[in-house]
Design an enzyme around this catalytic site. Sequence first.
Site, short mmCIF file in Angstrom:
data_model
loop_
_atom_site.label_atom_id
_atom_site.label_comp_id
_atom_site.label_asym_id
_atom_site.label_seq_id
_atom_site.Cartn_x
_atom_site.Cartn_y
_atom_site.Cartn_z
N LYS A 13 41.78 -110.94 20.08
CA LYS A 13 41.37 -111.36 21.43
C LYS A 13 40.27 -110.47 21.98
O LYS A 13 39.23 -110.94 22.43
CB LYS A 13 42.58 -111.33 22.40
CG LYS A 13 43.73 -112.22 21.99
CD LYS A 13 44.86 -112.20 23.00
CE LYS A 13 45.58 -110.86 23.10
NZ LYS A 13 46.33 -110.47 21.89
N ARG A 88 50.64 -114.23 30.17
CA ARG A 88 51.43 -113.87 29.01
C ARG A 88 52.87 -114.33 29.17
O ARG A 88 53.68 -114.08 28.28
CB ARG A 88 51.45 -112.34 28.91
CG ARG A 88 50.93 -111.77 27.64
CD ARG A 88 50.99 -110.27 27.86
NE ARG A 88 50.80 -109.53 26.67
CZ ARG A 88 49.62 -109.09 26.25
NH1 ARG A 88 48.52 -109.39 26.90
NH2 ARG A 88 49.55 -108.36 25.18
N ARG A 127 43.48 -100.31 13.44
CA ARG A 127 42.59 -100.47 14.59
C ARG A 127 42.20 -99.12 15.20
O ARG A 127 42.98 -98.19 15.27
CB ARG A 127 43.29 -101.29 15.68
CG ARG A 127 42.48 -101.27 16.98
CD ARG A 127 42.85 -102.33 17.93
NE ARG A 127 44.21 -102.23 18.38
CZ ARG A 127 44.76 -103.11 19.18
NH1 ARG A 127 44.07 -104.15 19.60
NH2 ARG A 127 46.01 -102.96 19.55
N ARG A 160 45.33 -96.43 19.45
CA ARG A 160 46.18 -96.72 20.61
C ARG A 160 47.60 -96.29 20.34
O ARG A 160 48.12 -96.47 19.25
CB ARG A 160 46.14 -98.22 20.93
CG ARG A 160 45.27 -98.53 22.10
CD ARG A 160 45.02 -100.00 22.25
NE ARG A 160 46.24 -100.79 22.42
CZ ARG A 160 46.23 -102.10 22.65
NH1 ARG A 160 45.09 -102.75 22.74
NH2 ARG A 160 47.37 -102.75 22.80
P1 AP5 Z 1 41.78 -106.85 18.61
O1 AP5 Z 1 40.57 -107.66 18.92
O2 AP5 Z 1 41.87 -105.48 19.20
O3 AP5 Z 1 43.10 -107.70 18.91
P2 AP5 Z 1 43.80 -108.11 20.25
O4 AP5 Z 1 44.23 -109.53 20.08
O5 AP5 Z 1 42.96 -107.79 21.43
O6 AP5 Z 1 45.08 -107.19 20.15
P3 AP5 Z 1 45.79 -106.30 21.26
O7 AP5 Z 1 46.68 -105.32 20.55
O8 AP5 Z 1 44.80 -105.74 22.23
O9 AP5 Z 1 46.65 -107.36 21.93
P4 AP5 Z 1 47.87 -107.14 22.77
O10 AP5 Z 1 47.97 -108.51 23.34
O11 AP5 Z 1 49.05 -106.65 22.06
O12 AP5 Z 1 47.48 -105.92 23.72
P5 AP5 Z 1 46.90 -105.81 25.20
O13 AP5 Z 1 45.96 -104.68 25.26
O14 AP5 Z 1 46.47 -107.13 25.70
O15 AP5 Z 1 41.90 -106.78 17.01
C1 AP5 Z 1 42.96 -106.04 16.39
C2 AP5 Z 1 42.42 -105.34 15.13
O16 AP5 Z 1 42.10 -106.33 14.13
C3 AP5 Z 1 41.13 -104.56 15.38
O17 AP5 Z 1 41.17 -103.42 14.58
C4 AP5 Z 1 40.02 -105.52 14.93
O18 AP5 Z 1 38.87 -104.84 14.47
C5 AP5 Z 1 40.70 -106.28 13.80
N1 AP5 Z 1 40.26 -107.69 13.71
C6 AP5 Z 1 39.99 -108.54 14.75
N2 AP5 Z 1 39.65 -109.76 14.29
C7 AP5 Z 1 39.72 -109.69 12.92
C8 AP5 Z 1 39.47 -110.64 11.89
N3 AP5 Z 1 39.10 -111.91 12.15
N4 AP5 Z 1 39.65 -110.23 10.61
C9 AP5 Z 1 40.03 -108.94 10.33
N5 AP5 Z 1 40.26 -107.99 11.29
C10 AP5 Z 1 40.11 -108.37 12.57
O19 AP5 Z 1 48.22 -105.40 25.99
C11 AP5 Z 1 48.82 -104.14 25.78
C12 AP5 Z 1 50.08 -104.03 26.61
O20 AP5 Z 1 49.76 -104.14 28.00
C13 AP5 Z 1 51.12 -105.12 26.37
O21 AP5 Z 1 51.96 -104.80 25.28
C14 AP5 Z 1 51.85 -105.12 27.71
O22 AP5 Z 1 52.75 -104.04 27.77
C15 AP5 Z 1 50.74 -104.86 28.72
N6 AP5 Z 1 50.18 -106.12 29.21
C16 AP5 Z 1 48.90 -106.58 29.01
N7 AP5 Z 1 48.72 -107.77 29.61
C17 AP5 Z 1 49.91 -108.09 30.20
C18 AP5 Z 1 50.36 -109.20 30.96
N8 AP5 Z 1 49.56 -110.26 31.22
N9 AP5 Z 1 51.64 -109.18 31.42
C19 AP5 Z 1 52.45 -108.13 31.17
N10 AP5 Z 1 52.09 -107.05 30.45
C20 AP5 Z 1 50.83 -107.03 29.97
MG MG Z 2 43.14 -106.51 23.10
#
Ligand code: AP5
Ligand code: MG
Length: 215
Positions: A13, A88, A127, A160
């Site tokens: 994402k 989410r 990552r 992270r």
């Molecule tokens: P990356 O692009 O970083 O993936 P991502 O989908 O953004 O993953 P996140 O871990 O950020 O998602 P998340 O939803 O768990 O965390 P968030 O920060 O939103 O890619 C991942 C890796 O793969 C990278 O190394 C990249 O280079 C590689 N990659 C990407 N595409 C690729 C491809 N096509 N092929 C190969 N490699 C690839 O949330 C974190 C925390 O915040 C949550 O756990 C929760 O506690 C809280 N939170 C956030 N939003 C909410 C909400 N709306 N409600 C409640 N809590 C929330």
């Molecule tokens: Mg992300």
Amino acid sequence: MKIVLFGPPGAGKGTQAKSISNRYSIPHISTGDIFRKNISENTPLGVEAKKYIDKGQLVPDEVTINMVKDRLQEEDCQNGYLLDGFPRTVFQAESLHDFLQERNEVLDTALLIQVPGEFILERMTGRRVCPSCGASYHIKFNPPLEKGKCDVCGSDVIQRKDDSEETVQERLTVYENQTQPLIEFYKKEGLLEVVDGTQAINEVFESICDILGSE
Ligand code: AP5
Ligand code: MG
Ligand code: ZN
């Protein structure tokens, strides 16, 4: 253009959001990035959010929803935005729907980046992220040009805290239980689009551009 981007942890994402935001000139709003910024600045919101994020659980809806509503009322969101990681939960999706309806606005697309569980662990543990600008890298799939340095701003990239194997498992379970129901929700709204996130990063982006068109 108003877009919601969702999918399991590690789906890509954040990676795709950076490109979409540039291509369509809309701000990239990542709730995860906002929480992490607050955690690094030790704000009351950050202190609250950290309790949940470190365990891989969701921050409570009321905290998250109010934070997003405030953000969406800022000047740069007038011509659209890309929401990464929000909504989410179905409750968050309903709240966003009501918020938009009150303002006579609609979402254009809810884009699901689909990636099966077996891909996730390698993506997460490899990552590296930039703490300054939020750019996301992978030691194998998308390494920075200079080892350990962000391509965009030159800061040292870091791992992270919630990318440990144990926390990733918990985040996957949380996704399945609480976020997957959004697929049905957005299907019913007629907004759902699905992209195969197992392709190479540039191929995923091309698929997304095909869906979003050339606005
Ligand atoms: P990356 O692009 O970083 O993936 P991502 O989908 O953004 O993953 P996140 O871990 O950020 O998602 P998340 O939803 O768990 O965390 P968030 O920060 O939103 O890619 C991942 C890796 O793969 C990278 O190394 C990249 O280079 C590689 N990659 C990407 N595409 C690729 C491809 N096509 N092929 C190969 N490699 C690839 O949330 C974190 C925390 O915040 C949550 O756990 C929760 O506690 C809280 N939170 C956030 N939003 C909410 C909400 N709306 N409600 C409640 N809590 C929330
Ligand atoms: Mg992300
Ligand atoms: Zn950076």
